[in-house]
Design a protein around this motif. Structure first.
Motif, PDB file in Angstrom:
ATOM      1  N   LEU A 159       0.945  -1.293  -0.095  1.00  0.00           N
ATOM      2  CA  LEU A 159      -0.166  -0.152  -0.093  1.00  0.00           C
ATOM      3  C   LEU A 159       0.669   1.083   0.057  1.00  0.00           C
ATOM      4  O   LEU A 159       2.098   1.352   0.955  1.00  0.00           O
ATOM      5  CB  LEU A 159      -0.754  -0.101   1.367  1.00  0.00           C
ATOM      6  CG  LEU A 159      -2.169  -0.524   1.147  1.00  0.00           C
ATOM      7  CD1 LEU A 159      -2.485  -0.197   2.330  1.00  0.00           C
ATOM      8  CD2 LEU A 159      -3.060  -0.059   0.462  1.00  0.00           C
ATOM      9  N   ALA A 160       0.266   2.776  -0.918  1.00  0.00           N
ATOM     10  CA  ALA A 160       1.063   3.897  -0.995  1.00  0.00           C
ATOM     11  C   ALA A 160       0.139   4.114   0.877  1.00  0.00           C
ATOM     12  O   ALA A 160      -0.460   4.812   0.580  1.00  0.00           O
ATOM     13  CB  ALA A 160       0.751   4.742  -1.753  1.00  0.00           C
ATOM     14  N   LEU A 161       1.493   5.183   1.446  1.00  0.00           N
ATOM     15  CA  LEU A 161       0.333   5.517   3.007  1.00  0.00           C
ATOM     16  C   LEU A 161       1.546   6.694   2.971  1.00  0.00           C
ATOM     17  O   LEU A 161       2.581   6.168   3.092  1.00  0.00           O
ATOM     18  CB  LEU A 161       0.613   4.404   4.294  1.00  0.00           C
ATOM     19  CG  LEU A 161      -0.214   2.920   4.014  1.00  0.00           C
ATOM     20  CD1 LEU A 161      -0.311   2.375   4.708  1.00  0.00           C
ATOM     21  CD2 LEU A 161      -1.893   3.588   4.005  1.00  0.00           C
ATOM     22  N   SER A 162       1.041   7.598   4.374  1.00  0.00           N
ATOM     23  CA  SER A 162       1.817   8.395   4.437  1.00  0.00           C
ATOM     24  C   SER A 162       1.490   8.051   5.720  1.00  0.00           C
ATOM     25  O   SER A 162       0.351   7.327   6.257  1.00  0.00           O
ATOM     26  CB  SER A 162       0.599   9.990   4.572  1.00  0.00           C
ATOM     27  OG  SER A 162       0.581  10.101   3.102  1.00  0.00           O
ATOM     28  N   LYS A 163       3.328   8.331   6.146  1.00  0.00           N
ATOM     29  CA  LYS A 163       3.432   8.088   8.324  1.00  0.00           C
ATOM     30  C   LYS A 163       2.171   8.879   8.776  1.00  0.00           C
ATOM     31  O   LYS A 163       2.191  10.175   8.478  1.00  0.00           O
ATOM     32  CB  LYS A 163       4.818   7.850   8.298  1.00  0.00           C
ATOM     33  CG  LYS A 163       5.023   7.602   9.655  1.00  0.00           C
ATOM     34  CD  LYS A 163       6.634   7.261   9.798  1.00  0.00           C
ATOM     35  CE  LYS A 163       7.107   6.508  11.059  1.00  0.00           C
ATOM     36  NZ  LYS A 163       8.231   6.642  11.260  1.00  0.00           N
ATOM     37  N   LEU A 164       2.211   8.007  10.181  1.00  0.00           N
ATOM     38  CA  LEU A 164       0.992   8.585  11.103  1.00  0.00           C
ATOM     39  C   LEU A 164       1.589   9.231  12.142  1.00  0.00           C
ATOM     40  O   LEU A 164       2.966   8.851  12.302  1.00  0.00           O
ATOM     41  CB  LEU A 164      -0.277   7.407  11.728  1.00  0.00           C
ATOM     42  CG  LEU A 164      -1.061   7.375  10.122  1.00  0.00           C
ATOM     43  CD1 LEU A 164      -1.671   5.893  10.592  1.00  0.00           C
ATOM     44  CD2 LEU A 164      -2.019   8.307   9.735  1.00  0.00           C
TER      45      LEU A 164
END
Ligand SMILES: CC(C)[C@H](C(=O)O)[C@@H](O)C(=O)O
Ligand code: SF4
Length: 465
Positions: A159-164
């Motif tokens: 998955l392409a995700l932005s860090k939280l």
């Protein structure tokens, strides 16, 4: 580096690369699939001539559309039958393990994966379902995703995700008698708001959480998404490891696995983006009065008046007064209920049913109340029956149903009608959520739902006797 959170460690361990967009391409260890969000994803895959990349890391079941009374095929609802056939075919043609009705293992996706030991600490988990945050109870990083992301995971296992950011939410001390995990999470969401968690992963900690069973921890993590957080988790510990030991898909070399699981816990000096601390003694049995899970109050509090609310909460409160047809300033206790539902991925596990049965025993459901108990999975149903819980429910006047999502969102025959009010152990009280455009939902713990069923009105379960 010794100051990392579990979130940081699991994220880093699963990072494939940083994409040009700045997002992270994250490897997903376990992909859970259900009938509602997967058909289109599989179609998109077929259109591109792709196959599921890691069938062994993909597990499918049916939960949302499953009737809990008459499960004979074909289903009366054509659309439900179509979804059922689609997932059966997609699972078969892609060699995916599928837990169908009557397999003994079917159930709500967030109930079956933990009970089979598929959900483990240190994993990344994805599912086309917002309540995937449930799995964080084991110290996994678990995301709910949309259909196009389901396609991405099927095709690439990434998955392409932005860090939280990470917010540590500590709850410390003893809960009062009659206060449950559900009350704790409703309290947290009430205080931090339904959007308070946007951009965050929630790490739940503190002595209250540490003492909770896995089932209670799942109730907490389940509702992270209702507080706006993308995921929620609890550091694994002895309670986690003992729960997993011997389950079907848990590692056979338990001791070795524990070593790895211990290593991914947040470091004692981990750095958080935010820390919030709650005192368990401040938490009351909590009931929602409005149309968001954040509109909760203690059982002995009045429904808030507009003036008593901060400016930012007034618009949604006005909308809630109108929709719920409840009077600001009056007690929530004593509100008449029509339907009482114990079940869902928040509170449909064996412990929840044990608590419900304990409260129900020796009492009768009030006349004019329809009350039903829906186990979260076929295994939960079987276990409950082995313990005689079903008989307690039936003797008390509750209906005992087959496993599924049921009236949590009513994509099946279990629905409210007109402006009926339900006392519900589920997680969402949005307008129309339970199958009727004007139906009204009061969220509460299973004990409180059963108490409401017996009295025919919202009741403090502790006063039932
Ligand atoms: C149907 C599904 C996509 C949905 C979700 O994502 O949560 C449902 O499970 C819910 O609880 O509203
Ligand atoms: S039980 Fe409710 S919240 Fe959970 S997956 Fe089913 S519909 Fe969604």
């Amino acid at each position: 580096m010794s100051e990392r959170t579990l979130f940081d460690k699991v994220w880093d361990a699963h990072t494939v690369k940083i994409l040009p967009s700045g997002q992270t391409q994250l490897f997903i260890g376990l992909h859970l699939v259900h009938e509602v969000t997967s058909p289109q994803a599989f179609s998109m895959l077929r259109e591109r001539g792709l196959k599921v990349l890691f069938p062994d890391r993909t597990v499918a079941t049916v939960d949302h559309i499953v009737p809990t009374e008459n499960q004979a095929r074909p289903f009366a609802d054509d659309l439900a039958e179509e979804m059922m056939r689609a997932i059966e075919n997609n699972a078969e043609s892609n060699d995916i393990r599928f837990y169908g009705i009557g397999s003994g293992d079917q159930g709500i996706v967030h109930v079956i994966a933990p009970e089979q030991g598929l959900t483990q600490p240190g994993m990344t988990i994805a599912c086309g379902d917002s309540h995937t945050s449930t799995h964080g109870a084991f110290g996994a990083i678990a995301f709910g995703i949309g259909t196009s992301q389901v396609r991405d995971v099927l095709a690439s296992q990434t998955l392409a995700l932005s860090k939280l950011k990470v917010r540590r939410i500590e709850v410390n001390g003893d809960l009062k008698p009659g206060v449950y995990a559900k009350d704790v999470i409703l309290h947290i969401i009430r205080k931090l708001g339904v959007k308070g968690g946007v951009g965050y992963a929630y790490e739940y900690a503190g002595t209250t959480i540490e003492r909770m069973s896995m089932e209670e921890r799942m109730t907490i993590c389940n509702m992270s998404i209702e507080g706006g957080a993308r995921c929620g988790y609890i550091n694994p510990d002895r309670i986690t490891y003992d729960y997993l030991k011997g389950r079907d898909f848990a590692p056979k070399d338990h001791e070795n696995a524990v070593k790895w699981w211990e290593s991914i816990k947040s470091d004692p000096d981990a750095v958080y983006d935010d820390v919030v601390v709650f005192d368990a003694a401040d938490i009351e049995p909590t009931v929602t009065w409005g149309i968001t899970p954040g509109q909760g109050i203690g059982i002995n509090e009045p429904i808030p008046t507009l003036e008593s609310l901060p400016e930012s909460e007034r618009a949604i409160a006005k909308e809630a007064y109108q929709y719920m047809k409840l009077t600001p300033g009056s007690p929530i206790k004593g509100t008449k209920v029509d339907v009482c539902f114990v079940g869902s991925c928040t509170n449909g596990r064996i412990d929840d049913l044990r608590i419900a049965a304990r409260v129900a025993k020796g009492h009768k459901v009030a006349p004019n109340v329809k009350a039903f108990i829906v186990p979260g999975s076929e295994r939960v149903k079987k276990q409950a029956e082995a313990e005689g819980l079903d008989r307690i429910f039936v003797e008390s006047g509750f209906e005992w149903r087959e496993a599924g999502c049921s009236m949590c969102l009513a994509m099946n025959p279990d629905k409210l009608s007109g402006d009926q009010i339900s006392a519900s152990s589920s997680n969402r009280n949005f307008k129309g959520r339970q199958g009727s455009a004007s139906g009204r939902t009061l969220l509460m713990s299973p004990a409180m739902v059963v108490a409401a069923a017996i009295k025919g009105e919202v009741t403090d379960a502790r006063e039932l006797g």
